[in-house]
Scaffold this motif. Structure first.
Motif, PDB file in Angstrom:
ATOM      1  N   CYS A 158      84.420  72.872 -21.845  1.00  0.00           N
ATOM      2  CA  CYS A 158      83.577  73.904 -22.432  1.00  0.00           C
ATOM      3  C   CYS A 158      82.141  73.368 -22.487  1.00  0.00           C
ATOM      4  CB  CYS A 158      84.099  74.204 -23.835  1.00  0.00           C
ATOM      5  SG  CYS A 158      83.107  75.324 -24.820  1.00  0.00           S
ATOM      6  N   ALA A 159      81.174  74.218 -22.186  1.00  0.00           N
ATOM      7  CA  ALA A 159      79.776  73.812 -22.210  1.00  0.00           C
ATOM      8  C   ALA A 159      78.935  74.849 -22.929  1.00  0.00           C
ATOM      9  CB  ALA A 159      79.257  73.613 -20.792  1.00  0.00           C
ATOM     10  N   ALA A 160      77.896  74.384 -23.599  1.00  0.00           N
ATOM     11  CA  ALA A 160      76.950  75.264 -24.281  1.00  0.00           C
ATOM     12  C   ALA A 160      75.535  74.837 -23.942  1.00  0.00           C
ATOM     13  CB  ALA A 160      77.164  75.207 -25.799  1.00  0.00           C
ATOM     14  N   ASP A 161      74.694  75.818 -23.709  1.00  0.00           N
ATOM     15  CA  ASP A 161      73.281  75.571 -23.412  1.00  0.00           C
ATOM     16  C   ASP A 161      72.474  76.506 -24.297  1.00  0.00           C
ATOM     17  OD1 ASP A 161      71.505  75.104 -20.277  1.00  0.00           O
ATOM     18  OD2 ASP A 161      70.774  75.171 -22.336  1.00  0.00           O
ATOM     19  N   LEU A 162      71.673  75.935 -25.208  1.00  0.00           N
ATOM     20  CA  LEU A 162      70.945  76.753 -26.172  1.00  0.00           C
ATOM     21  C   LEU A 162      69.629  77.278 -25.620  1.00  0.00           C
ATOM     22  CD1 LEU A 162      71.643  74.777 -29.461  1.00  0.00           C
ATOM     23  CD2 LEU A 162      73.081  76.407 -28.216  1.00  0.00           C
ATOM     24  N   SER A 163      69.196  76.772 -24.466  1.00  0.00           N
ATOM     25  CA  SER A 163      67.978  77.284 -23.813  1.00  0.00           C
ATOM     26  C   SER A 163      68.172  77.255 -22.300  1.00  0.00           C
ATOM     27  CB  SER A 163      66.750  76.461 -24.218  1.00  0.00           C
ATOM     28  OG  SER A 163      66.979  75.086 -23.946  1.00  0.00           O
ATOM     29  N   PRO A 164      69.076  78.059 -21.799  1.00  0.00           N
ATOM     30  CA  PRO A 164      69.395  78.021 -20.372  1.00  0.00           C
ATOM     31  C   PRO A 164      68.199  78.426 -19.511  1.00  0.00           C
ATOM     32  CG  PRO A 164      70.349  79.958 -21.382  1.00  0.00           C
ATOM     33  CD  PRO A 164      69.815  79.116 -22.500  1.00  0.00           C
ATOM     34  N   PRO A 165      67.956  77.702 -18.426  1.00  0.00           N
ATOM     35  CA  PRO A 165      66.825  78.027 -17.553  1.00  0.00           C
ATOM     36  C   PRO A 165      67.121  79.126 -16.539  1.00  0.00           C
ATOM     37  CG  PRO A 165      67.870  76.010 -16.822  1.00  0.00           C
ATOM     38  CD  PRO A 165      68.599  76.424 -18.066  1.00  0.00           C
ATOM     39  N   GLN A 166      68.397  79.540 -16.454  1.00  0.00           N
ATOM     40  CA  GLN A 166      68.744  80.574 -15.480  1.00  0.00           C
ATOM     41  C   GLN A 166      69.516  81.711 -16.159  1.00  0.00           C
ATOM     42  OE1 GLN A 166      70.335  77.447 -15.040  1.00  0.00           O
ATOM     43  NE2 GLN A 166      69.432  76.487 -13.246  1.00  0.00           N
ATOM     44  N   GLU A 167      69.675  82.808 -15.403  1.00  0.00           N
ATOM     45  CA  GLU A 167      70.583  83.865 -15.801  1.00  0.00           C
ATOM     46  C   GLU A 167      72.012  83.351 -15.603  1.00  0.00           C
ATOM     47  OE1 GLU A 167      67.579  86.216 -16.940  1.00  0.00           O
ATOM     48  OE2 GLU A 167      69.682  86.819 -17.052  1.00  0.00           O
ATOM     49  N   VAL A 168      72.977  84.129 -16.069  1.00  0.00           N
ATOM     50  CA  VAL A 168      74.357  83.641 -16.128  1.00  0.00           C
ATOM     51  C   VAL A 168      74.904  83.233 -14.753  1.00  0.00           C
ATOM     52  CG1 VAL A 168      75.319  85.979 -16.062  1.00  0.00           C
ATOM     53  CG2 VAL A 168      76.634  84.102 -17.092  1.00  0.00           C
ATOM     54  N   ASP A 169      74.606  83.990 -13.702  1.00  0.00           N
ATOM     55  CA  ASP A 169      75.136  83.630 -12.385  1.00  0.00           C
ATOM     56  C   ASP A 169      74.574  82.293 -11.909  1.00  0.00           C
ATOM     57  OD1 ASP A 169      76.324  86.513 -11.226  1.00  0.00           O
ATOM     58  OD2 ASP A 169      74.670  86.707 -12.629  1.00  0.00           O
ATOM     59  N   GLY A 170      73.268  82.130 -12.007  1.00  0.00           N
ATOM     60  CA  GLY A 170      72.635  80.889 -11.587  1.00  0.00           C
ATOM     61  C   GLY A 170      73.038  79.720 -12.448  1.00  0.00           C
ATOM     62  N   TRP A 171      73.183  79.971 -13.745  1.00  0.00           N
ATOM     63  CA  TRP A 171      73.566  78.886 -14.660  1.00  0.00           C
ATOM     64  C   TRP A 171      74.965  78.381 -14.305  1.00  0.00           C
ATOM     65  CZ3 TRP A 171      77.280  78.046 -18.530  1.00  0.00           C
ATOM     66  CH2 TRP A 171      77.006  77.016 -19.434  1.00  0.00           C
ATOM     67  N   LEU A 172      75.868  79.276 -13.984  1.00  0.00           N
ATOM     68  CA  LEU A 172      77.227  78.869 -13.631  1.00  0.00           C
ATOM     69  C   LEU A 172      77.220  77.996 -12.373  1.00  0.00           C
ATOM     70  CD1 LEU A 172      80.266  79.117 -14.254  1.00  0.00           C
ATOM     71  CD2 LEU A 172      80.301  81.133 -12.764  1.00  0.00           C
ATOM     72  N   ARG A 173      76.335  78.326 -11.443  1.00  0.00           N
ATOM     73  CA  ARG A 173      76.262  77.527 -10.201  1.00  0.00           C
ATOM     74  C   ARG A 173      75.605  76.175 -10.446  1.00  0.00           C
ATOM     75  NH1 ARG A 173      74.328  82.387  -8.102  1.00  0.00           N
ATOM     76  NH2 ARG A 173      72.205  81.539  -8.137  1.00  0.00           N
ATOM     77  N   GLU A 174      74.595  76.136 -11.305  1.00  0.00           N
ATOM     78  CA  GLU A 174      73.766  74.939 -11.421  1.00  0.00           C
ATOM     79  C   GLU A 174      74.205  73.988 -12.527  1.00  0.00           C
ATOM     80  OE1 GLU A 174      71.703  76.174  -8.202  1.00  0.00           O
ATOM     81  OE2 GLU A 174      71.451  74.275  -9.274  1.00  0.00           O
TER      82      GLU A 174
END
Length: 131
Positions: free
Chosen positions: A96-112
């Motif tokens: 499980c992972a959490a990012d409180l200030s993600p730099p991407q939208e959900v699709d990009g965040w999942l890839r990166e």
């Protein structure tokens, strides 16, 4: 301090189901946060499985589409992953992972995010699919 604790892993036969849970604590839910599930099989790189943002928008890997569903109970800060029609190739440690200030939208965040050191990670729960 943000903490993520996974549970629900186990051994299941091909075609079976499991539901993973991730209890998150140490932060207040926000529409800007990102939560997700990642997995790593022996000898392979960690890969994104599914993610969900603070508005409820989700994304999932092509390999699990139609079989895995990500959801969350924001009131309880619990992230869920319902896994159906499990295959031997789904065998891995699931994180499980959490990012409180993600730099991407959900699709990009999942890839990166699988190769990222930012954010927070749980200790993992093992899923084994075998007959």
């Amino acid at each position: 301090e943000v903490q993520l604790v996974e549970s629900g892993g186990g051994i299941v036969q091909p075609g079976g189901s499991l539901r993973l849970s991730c209890a998150a604590s140490g932060y207040t839910h926000s529409r800007h946060h990102m939560l997700g599930w990642f997995r790593q099989a022996p000898g392979k790189e960690r890969e994104g499985v599914a993610a969900i943002d603070g508005t409820g928008r989700s994304a999932s890997a092509a390999s699990v589409k139609g079989r895995f569903t990500i959801s969350k109970d924001s009131g309880e800060n619990i992230l869920l992953l319902q896994m159906n029609i499990l295959k031997p190739e789904d065998t891995a440690m699931y994180y499980c992972a959490a990012d409180l200030s993600p730099p991407q939208e959900v699709d990009g965040w999942l890839r990166e995010h699988s190769s990222s050191t930012r954010g927070y990670w749980g200790q993992g729960t093992q899923v084994t699919v075998s007959s």
